[in-house]
Design an enzyme around this catalytic site. Structure first.
Site, short mmCIF file in Angstrom:
data_model
loop_
_atom_site.label_atom_id
_atom_site.label_comp_id
_atom_site.label_asym_id
_atom_site.label_seq_id
_atom_site.Cartn_x
_atom_site.Cartn_y
_atom_site.Cartn_z
N ASP A 134 0.68 -1.36 -0.04
CA ASP A 134 0.03 -0.02 0.04
C ASP A 134 0.78 1.31 -0.06
O ASP A 134 1.77 1.32 0.46
CB ASP A 134 -0.82 0.05 1.10
CG ASP A 134 -2.08 -1.17 1.07
OD1 ASP A 134 -2.22 -1.85 0.26
OD2 ASP A 134 -2.42 -1.46 2.30
N LYS A 135 0.18 2.39 -0.60
CA LYS A 135 0.92 3.68 -0.45
C LYS A 135 1.53 4.02 0.74
O LYS A 135 2.42 4.38 1.18
CB LYS A 135 -0.26 4.75 -0.85
CG LYS A 135 0.13 6.07 -0.79
CD LYS A 135 -0.84 7.40 -1.04
CE LYS A 135 -0.28 8.41 -0.89
NZ LYS A 135 -1.20 9.68 -0.85
#
Length: 358
Positions: free
Chosen positions: A165-166
């Site tokens: 994820d970011k």
């Protein structure tokens, strides 16, 4: 050809069931079925015609109501008929997601002619997608490899093998040649790779280690969040997370998580499911004070921690796989980033003067 952004699992934003409300839809792909076409499932039909999409991603699009036939949404088992007009409809305009090289610094842990291992900082999106068409890890990789003969960042046969994820930091492997991506992809599929994460979660575990099992699927109340369903359910995909307590801070715990599967938001959803959401994870309730006192000083302490680490406290710490060419076992470890290390140290200091939390 179809935009790959529309079918990357983390970026794919599912349209509300039945397209309720006044949401405008945009056509991203269109094909008219030949008059002599034999009867076949639509997911199989589209898989053979969409250059950058897997059958699984096409099925996800159908489940979300994004695949239309003659103007109406259909499921993936729909049988195409001659002259059917098939369209992919999404809730955002079509965007040219051609990956262009961008001069963005990379923390390269290892590199050879076959692959790269990168330590990704929190806040860096991995792949261009909805709302993040530039400034991603893949744009940075394209710049780093721009002089490599034969490397095309837009070729799905090279590049990302897996994703995080970011706002998760840590290790990722990038394939520089097709044979490497194929071999590494098989290892991830067969679960022979080793990945462990460090996570700071809310609450104090009764046991020192455990196993979380439960299917993961989109939350029907929030399509940008995942949730857990029973393992014997036909909803979602099976997911297993193993965890081990590394350090206890009374109201929070530092744990190591080892993935048996690799589902979207797996650790975040599983920890939320057992009542231990990740510290600072806004999407899964980790920004709230779930454990501890209600005093002004404690609330100030938590606010300070969240200012230091203003994201989910999750780090992809280790990564292990067999090198696709040499056959050698490759193992990598990434130290905790500054923000997470500082918050952990603050918790150590906090419980240091509180006998009841030791």
């Amino acid at each position: 050809m179809i935009d790959e952004e529309d079918f990357l699992e983390d970026d794919f934003q599912q349209v509300e069931d039945g397209f309720s409300g006044n949401k405008e839809l945009y056509e991203h792909f269109r094909v008219v079925v030949d008059k002599g076409q034999e009867t076949v499932r639509i997911d199989k039909y589209l898989f053979e015609r969409m250059q950058h999409s897997s059958r699984n991603r096409i099925q996800k699009a159908a489940e979300a109501g994004c695949i239309h036939v003659n103007g109406s949404p259909v499921k993936s088992n729909y049988k195409v008929r001659p002259d059917d007009v098939i369209t992919l409809m999404l809730d955002r305009p079509k965007h040219d997601n051609t990956i262009e090289p961008e001069d963005i610094p990379l923390d390269i842990v290892y590199e050879d002619s076959w692959l790269m291992v990168i330590n990704k900082p929190a806040g860096l999106v991995v792949h261009p997608g909805a709302g993040n068409f530039h400034g991603t890890l893949i744009n940075a990789v394209a710049w780093h490899l721009k002089d490599l003969v034969g490397f095309d960042p837009n070729d799905p046969e090279v590049g990302l093998v897996h994703r995080i994820d970011k706002d998760t930091s840590g290790l990722l492997v990038i394939a520089k040649v097709p044979d490497a991506k194929t071999a590494l992809g098989k290892q991830f599929f067969n679960k022979t790779t080793h990945r462990s994460y460090n996570a700071l979660v809310w609450g104090n575990f009764k046991e020192n280690e455990g196993r979380i099992e439960g299917n993961i699927a989109r939350d029907p109340k929030d399509r940008l969040r995942m949730t857990v369903f029973p393992s014997d359910s036909d909803i979602g995909k099976p997911a297993v997370t193993h965890y081990r307590v590394l350090e206890r801070f009374g109201y929070t715990t530092l744990v190591e998580c080892v993935l048996e599967t690799g589902r979207t938001h797996q650790i975040r959803a599983h920890m939320k499911h057992i009542g231990h959401p990740l510290f600072g994870d806004e999407k899964y309730g980790g920004m709230e004070i779930i454990r501890g006192q209600r005093t002004a000083s404690y609330k100030a302490f938590i606010r300070n921690c969240l200012m230091i680490c203003n994201r989910q406290a999750l780090h992809a710490r280790t990564l292990g796989f067999v090198h696709p060419h040499s056959g050698k076992q490759m193992d990598f470890t990434s130290e905790l980033p500054t923000d997470l290390a500082m918050v952990i140290e603050k918790w150590r200091n906090y419980i240091g003067g509180r006998n009841e939390l030791r």
